[in-house]
Design an enzyme around this catalytic site. Structure first.
Site, PDB file in Angstrom:
ATOM      1  N   ARG A 536       0.847  -1.200   0.000  1.00 21.94           N
ATOM      2  CA  ARG A 536       0.000   0.000   0.000  1.00 21.94           C
ATOM      3  C   ARG A 536       0.884   1.252   0.000  1.00 21.94           C
ATOM      4  O   ARG A 536       1.930   1.277   0.644  1.00 21.94           O
ATOM      5  CB  ARG A 536      -0.835  -0.002   1.295  1.00 21.94           C
ATOM      6  CG  ARG A 536      -2.236   0.519   1.195  1.00 21.94           C
ATOM      7  CD  ARG A 536      -2.826   0.713   2.596  1.00 21.94           C
ATOM      8  NE  ARG A 536      -2.738  -0.509   3.395  1.00 21.94           N
ATOM      9  CZ  ARG A 536      -3.767  -1.357   3.545  1.00 21.94           C
ATOM     10  NH1 ARG A 536      -4.915  -1.103   2.942  1.00 21.94           N
ATOM     11  NH2 ARG A 536      -3.624  -2.430   4.267  1.00 21.94           N
ATOM     12  N   SER A 600       8.016  -4.602   6.458  1.00 25.16           N
ATOM     13  CA  SER A 600       7.658  -5.610   7.480  1.00 25.16           C
ATOM     14  C   SER A 600       8.551  -6.825   7.464  1.00 25.16           C
ATOM     15  O   SER A 600       8.084  -7.970   7.264  1.00 25.16           O
ATOM     16  CB  SER A 600       6.200  -5.984   7.292  1.00 25.16           C
ATOM     17  OG  SER A 600       5.418  -4.828   7.184  1.00 25.16           O
ATOM     18  N   ASP A 654       6.153  -3.079  10.639  1.00 24.97           N
ATOM     19  CA  ASP A 654       4.691  -2.905  10.686  1.00 24.97           C
ATOM     20  C   ASP A 654       4.152  -3.003  12.101  1.00 24.97           C
ATOM     21  O   ASP A 654       3.140  -2.386  12.442  1.00 24.97           O
ATOM     22  CB  ASP A 654       3.969  -3.883   9.746  1.00 24.97           C
ATOM     23  CG  ASP A 654       4.353  -5.334  10.005  1.00 24.97           C
ATOM     24  OD1 ASP A 654       3.717  -6.203   9.395  1.00 24.97           O
ATOM     25  OD2 ASP A 654       5.279  -5.580  10.789  1.00 24.97           O
TER      26      ASP A 654
HETATM   27  C1  0WK Z   1      -1.883  -4.109   7.835  1.00 22.54           C
HETATM   28  C2  0WK Z   1      -0.713  -3.157   8.064  1.00 22.54           C
HETATM   29  C3  0WK Z   1       0.545  -3.730   7.466  1.00 22.54           C
HETATM   30  C4  0WK Z   1       0.787  -5.109   8.004  1.00 22.54           C
HETATM   31  C5  0WK Z   1      -0.416  -5.949   7.774  1.00 22.54           C
HETATM   32  C6  0WK Z   1      -0.216  -7.304   8.384  1.00 22.54           C
HETATM   33  O1  0WK Z   1      -0.992  -1.919   7.475  1.00 22.54           O
HETATM   34  O2  0WK Z   1       1.612  -2.918   7.739  1.00 22.54           O
HETATM   35  O3  0WK Z   1       1.935  -5.668   7.445  1.00 22.54           O
HETATM   36  O4  0WK Z   1      -1.556  -5.353   8.340  1.00 22.54           O
HETATM   37  O5  0WK Z   1      -1.309  -8.096   8.098  1.00 22.54           O
HETATM   38  P1  0WK Z   1      -1.397  -9.018   6.824  1.00 22.54           P
HETATM   39  O6  0WK Z   1      -1.746  -8.145   5.722  1.00 22.54           O
HETATM   40  O7  0WK Z   1      -0.072  -9.687   6.660  1.00 22.54           O
HETATM   41  O8  0WK Z   1      -2.445  -9.988   7.130  1.00 22.54           O
HETATM   42  C1  BGC Z   2       8.479 -10.284   9.784  1.00 22.65           C
HETATM   43  C2  BGC Z   2       8.184  -9.142  10.727  1.00 22.65           C
HETATM   44  C3  BGC Z   2       6.791  -8.621  10.516  1.00 22.65           C
HETATM   45  C4  BGC Z   2       5.797  -9.772  10.603  1.00 22.65           C
HETATM   46  C5  BGC Z   2       4.390  -9.342  10.402  1.00 22.65           C
HETATM   47  C6  BGC Z   2       7.392 -11.324   9.888  1.00 22.65           C
HETATM   48  O1  BGC Z   2       7.598 -12.294   8.935  1.00 22.65           O
HETATM   49  O2  BGC Z   2       9.711 -10.866  10.113  1.00 22.65           O
HETATM   50  O3  BGC Z   2       9.090  -8.122  10.532  1.00 22.65           O
HETATM   51  O4  BGC Z   2       6.521  -7.710  11.517  1.00 22.65           O
HETATM   52  O5  BGC Z   2       6.114 -10.743   9.651  1.00 22.65           O
HETATM   53  O6  BGC Z   2       4.165  -8.815   9.172  1.00 22.65           O
END
Ligand code: 0WK
Ligand code: BGC
Ligand code: 0WK
Ligand code: BGC
Length: 936
Positions: A536, A600, A654
């Site tokens: 994003r 992240s 993140d």
């Molecule tokens: C939304 C945050 C982003 C983070 C994500 C983690 O804005 O920085 O990495 O959540 O959740 P995912 O999209 O991996 O489920």
């Molecule tokens: C990364 C982290 C991150 C997390 C959640 C992990 O795989 O090592 O830096 O915060 O994922 O996105």
């Protein structure tokens, strides 16, 4: 009344005679008050039977049936059903189809049970039953099929043990015995076929289920046939002898025994006593003997004998046949009372009974029959009124609508019985609107439905048991979780210590973020958010009109596999290109806005605007990036384009972005938690504990990178073969082992591997393994979330598994839902234990007895899974009881948080520049207290 009605026909019947006949029949004419009294007495007896302390001596036994639901249309399969205890002994084959074209097909055969068998030895009786089954299986050509069997055994049974015979049965060595055992032994004795006896049900229960299949409002089953009995769905909380207070269970009242304690002796006549004394079970089933088909004819016979003795009938001649017990069958009542029948025919019936009668005689006989059957119907009505009233009170409603499923020859064939019964219920339970539904197919269908449910529950239970055993290693006790919490706490300490950090698996990375937003942040920023499910780019405007507000606009950009698995250059070129596109759209290409980069992945930082990638995680594997500063790589990519400029002022994880975003709304927020594609947490640590960074004042946010917990083998005792298989098949084997047990990128795959193994062992899908099921990634974590949705989860399971081509049965769907629950529950429990360690650290840091804090959370697994958040909160509070933890969901993602950090970095750089000027102009440097400890 009757007498007035008939008297007009035969004026010459002497008044005296009339009076004598009225005197004989008067006790059969029950007034509404009397019936109401019977109803109230029945109600009292029902309560006695339900209460623990009075249950043992209750005459209305209120037997729990362990049937806890009426059919829900998902039943399916082929079942054998036996129906013993009514007029006919039936053996049935029942085919049930579920779903849209749900249907029930039945084939049955009626077999006689000769009296000498009914009243012979138990062995003979069950051998006879097995003989009939053998004939039927032969006849249907299904001797080889070991079908599940449902046995409608219409006698009082407590958990399958026969309490006592009733009606015409008196076989020896059966009372107190387990009916299923007796049938199994007989089948073994015959040694010709085998059956899977799944359920024994009472005919009232079978009838309720049969009618419940058509009308879900049917919660009462009534038999008015050879015997008399009723069952109904009672609230578990009222059934004291069965554990549990949730839901309902069907109670077989066995109301036939009502009055065996003498409570209705005031309405029992001498004829009733005579019938009882002459019965196979004197003193027992008194209510049944006043209301059911087995006895009404006998009562009439006793009265006719008495009237004849008084010279009021058959010229005082008692024929041989009239002396014979049981000669006056109840079906004769039905025939004699049916209005269509002329008196002549009544006389013909009496003739058959060897009774030579006059017209007067047949009128009197008809009158006697009417009095006896009417009383029977009224008494049944009074009993049923007590039941429906109880249901109404159970539901706590003013007005109850309910359906009663009915069966039995007396109810079906007697011309007036059903009407009188219904009238009586309406009069005695006016607040209940009762629909009487005749059971067309008998209780065999009901028995098959119960068998289908029992079989399903059995299979489900067996499967659950197998799965629990199978996945035993995934069910972590609190003791284990507390142990893992302690282990993780030790890892945190190692990570914070200068000496152990180099070898620590939990890297505890300093982020150089010293505080959460303090409300002074302002400006126009760009935030990049890379590493979660979506890449994003955001524009974040933080302004200060009256109060601080944040406006955000964002775009989502793809991160195709070939980019994230390609070269680092291409990856950052892609990021720079997307940024260019975004700035184009925002018409800010001419501006050099400060950029906050949420990256992240584990980065080592020595300042805010530097992030050296330690190792890729999750889906990323771009080459040439690990060990490099991602800020430099991005700046290089942007420079290479030359079509815009950007000032990357901060790179944040993140978790940090999430903490900052939530900190904007809640000043207590000092932990950032991600449970998404990956998992991780950060928290505000005391500087004095962070050996790697100078200074002991204040706090700094530590990015724990707990995903790597266990990479040193410290979690081998809880890792399962499936976790190892996941790791072997991942992009980074041997790394992020904790993450692979917990996070969204791997959960679906974990479940898939378990399903494959269970299918291979024939525990699922009848061993069917399809290419789809064998394909990695075909079972996604979003499927786990969908399947664990309480209401539609099982349908979702069916849909998803069908798409995988494994043609799942209902049990398979329940089993797969159970597997999903175990896997996702373990994840929530594990996260609770590592989070618990951080909370303990914070509490100790603050030196307080009770910690009050807020955890900012984000991530698709935490957000999308229907039960995850609740389970995590619950376990966390159990593991860290002396803490008040608020879990604050990050609505707007970490981009906002990244902008906050960038705002701070920006102010830092401003001050730096000012101080440089001041220095050159010979003024002392101005230190903005708020920027204490920050480093650019
Ligand atoms: C939304 C945050 C982003 C983070 C994500 C983690 O804005 O920085 O990495 O959540 O959740 P995912 O999209 O991996 O489920
Ligand atoms: C990364 C982290 C991150 C997390 C959640 C992990 O795989 O090592 O830096 O915060 O994922 O996105
Ligand atoms: C038909 C049912 C059977 C029940 C019978 C009762 O299928 O289970 O026992 O009704 O009525 P009866 O045959 O005793 O009149
Ligand atoms: C039995 C009940 C049965 C009823 C109707 C009674 O004699 O005790 O179990 O439900 O007859 O068949």
């Amino acid at each position: 009344s009757f007498s007035v009605h008939y008297a007009s026909f035969f004026p010459h019947l002497l008044a005296a005679q009339r009076k004598q006949i009225d005197a004989v029949l008067a006790p059969f004419l029950l007034s509404l008050d009397t019936l109401r009294e019977v109803k109230n007495k029945m109600r009292a007896e029902l309560e006695y039977g339900l209460k623990r302390e009075t249950q043992a001596s209750a005459t209305v036994k209120m037997l729990p049936t362990y049937v806890c639901g009426t059919p829900d249309g998902t039943e399916s399969g082929k079942f054998l059903a036996l129906d013993l205890g009514g007029t006919n002994f039936r053996v049935l084959l029942v085919k049930i189809r579920s779903g849209r074209r749900r249907s029930v097909q039945m084939y049955n055969k009626i077999f006689a049970i000769p009296l000498e068998i009914m009243q012979g030895t138990g062995e003979e009786l069950f051998d006879h039953i097995v003989q009939c089954i053998a004939d039927f299986l032969e006849y249907m050509g299904i001797k080889g099929a070991r079908l599940p069997l449902g046995f409608t055994f219409s006698f009082p049974c407590r958990q399958g043990t026969l309490v006592g015979w009733t009606k015409g049965f008196k076989a020896t060595d059966c009372e107190g015995e387990d009916v299923v055992d007796m049938l199994r032994e007989a089948i073994r004795r015959r040694n010709e076929f085998d059956l899977d006896i799944v359920a024994v049900v009472n005919d009232t229960v079978g009838t309720m289920m049969t009618c419940g299949y058509e009308d879900p409002n049917c919660e009462i089953g009534l038999i008015a046939g050879t015997g008399s009995n009723v069952c109904y769905m009672e609230d578990m909380k009222n059934i004291e002898i069965v554990e549990g207070n949730e839901g309902k269970m069907c109670i077989n009242t066995e109301w036939g025994g009502f009055g065996d304690n003498g409570c209705i002796d005031n309405i029992r006549t001498k004829y009733d006593k005579q019938v009882d004394e002459g019965s196979l079970n004197a003193g027992k089933q008194r209510y049944e003997k006043m209301t059911s088909g087995m006895y009404l004819g006998e009562i009439v016979r006793q009265i006719l004998i008495d009237l004849t003795k008084q010279g009021l009938l058959f010229r005082g001649q008692i024929s041989e046949s009239l002396r014979k017990r049981g000669i006056f069958e109840t079906k004769f009542l039905s025939q004699i009372e049916s209005d269509r029948l002329a008196l002549l025919q009544v006389r013909r019936i009496l003739q058959q009974l060897g009774l030579d009668s006059t017209c007067e005689d047949s009128i009197i006989v008809k009158e006697v029959c009417g009095a006896v059957s009417r009383r029977a119907a009224q008494l049944c009505g009074a009993g049923l009124a007590a039941i429906v009233e109880k249901k109404r009170e159970n539901r706590g409603v003013e007005h109850l609508q309910i359906t009663v499923g009915v069966d039995g020859t007396l109810y079906k064939l007697h011309p007036h019985f059903s009407r009188v019964l219904q009238e009586t219920v309406r009069e005695l339970a006016p607040q209940c609107d009762v629909t009487f539904m005749l059971s067309e197919d008998g209780s065999g269908k009901g028995a098959a439905l119960i068998t289908a449910v029992a079989k399903r529950l059995h299979n489900i239970g067996r499967k659950r048991g197998l799965i629990d055993k199978y996945l035993y290693a995934m069910r972590l006790s609190d003791e284990t979780l507390i142990d893992i919490m302690a282990r993780f706490r030790r890892e945190m300490k190692n990570g914070l210590s200068r000496d152990f950090n180099p070898t620590a698996t939990v890297k505890m990375l300093p982020t150089f973020v010293r505080s959460i937003p303090d409300g002074s942040e302002k400006g126009d920023f760009i935030a990049l958010d890379l590493g979660g499910s979506y890449f994003r780019i955001l524009r974040v405007k933080v302004s200060h009109e009256k109060k601080q507000t944040v406006q955000m606009e964002s775009e989502i950009y793809n991160t195709p596999e070939d980019i994230i698995h390609g070269s680092g250059t291409r990856l950052f070129d892609h990021v720079a290109e997307c940024l260019g596109d975004f700035m184009e759209k925002q018409q800010i290409k001419d501006k050099k806005l400060p950029v906050g980069f949420t990256f992240s992945f584990p980065c080592r930082q020595s300042k805010l605007d530097e992030g050296v990638l330690i190792t890729w995680t999750k889906r990323f594997k771009a080459s040439g990036v690990e060990g490099a500063d991602v800020v430099k790589l991005l700046n290089k990519a942007i420079k290479k384009r030359g079509d815009y400029d950007a000032d990357i002022m901060a790179v944040v994880n993140d978790t940090v972005g999430t903490m900052m975003t939530c900190g904007f709304d809640d000043q207590r927020c000092e932990v950032g938690l991600i449970i998404g594609t990956g998992t991780n947490a950060c928290y505000m640590e005391e500087m004095r504990h962070i050996d790697l960074v100078e200074g002991d004042e204040g706090r700094m946010c530590i990015n724990t990178e707990w995903g790597a917990f266990g990479d040193d083998g410290s979690l081998e005792d809880i890792r399962t073969e499936f976790d190892r298989e996941i790791d072997r098949g991942s992009l980074n084997p041997g790394k992020q082992l904790f993450e692979k047990m917990v996070s969204g990128l791997y959960m679906g795959e974990l479940v898939r591997l378990i399903l494959v193994k269970m299918a291979k062992e024939g525990l699922l899908f009848e061993g069917r393994i399809t290419p789809e099921l064998l394909t990695k990634g075909k079972f996604e974590t979003k499927h786990v979330s969908a399947i664990e949705k309480s209401k539609e989860g099982l349908n979702k399971a069916k849909e998803i598994l069908t798409r995988l081509g494994v043609e799942p049965s209902h049990e398979d769907c329940v089993a797969v839902q159970h597997v999903c629950t175990i896997v996702s529950f373990r994840s929530a429990n594990l996260v609770a234990s590592t989070l618990g360690a951080i909370l303990n650290q914070l509490r100790d840091n603050k030196g307080v007895g009770r910690l009050r804090t807020t955890v900012g959370v984000d991530g698709s697994l935490y957000k999308m899974h229907p039960q995850y958040a609740r389970r995590l909160h619950k376990t966390t509070r159990r593991l860290v009881p002396d803490s008040d933890v608020r879990f604050l969901l990050s609505e707007s993602g970490s981009g906002k948080g990244a902008a906050m950090v960038t705002a701070v970095a920006y102010r830092l750089s401003e001050q730096h520049r000012d101080n440089l000027f001041a220095f050159f102009l010979g003024y002392p440097p101005q230190l903005d207290k708020r920027l204490q400890g920050y480093r650019l």
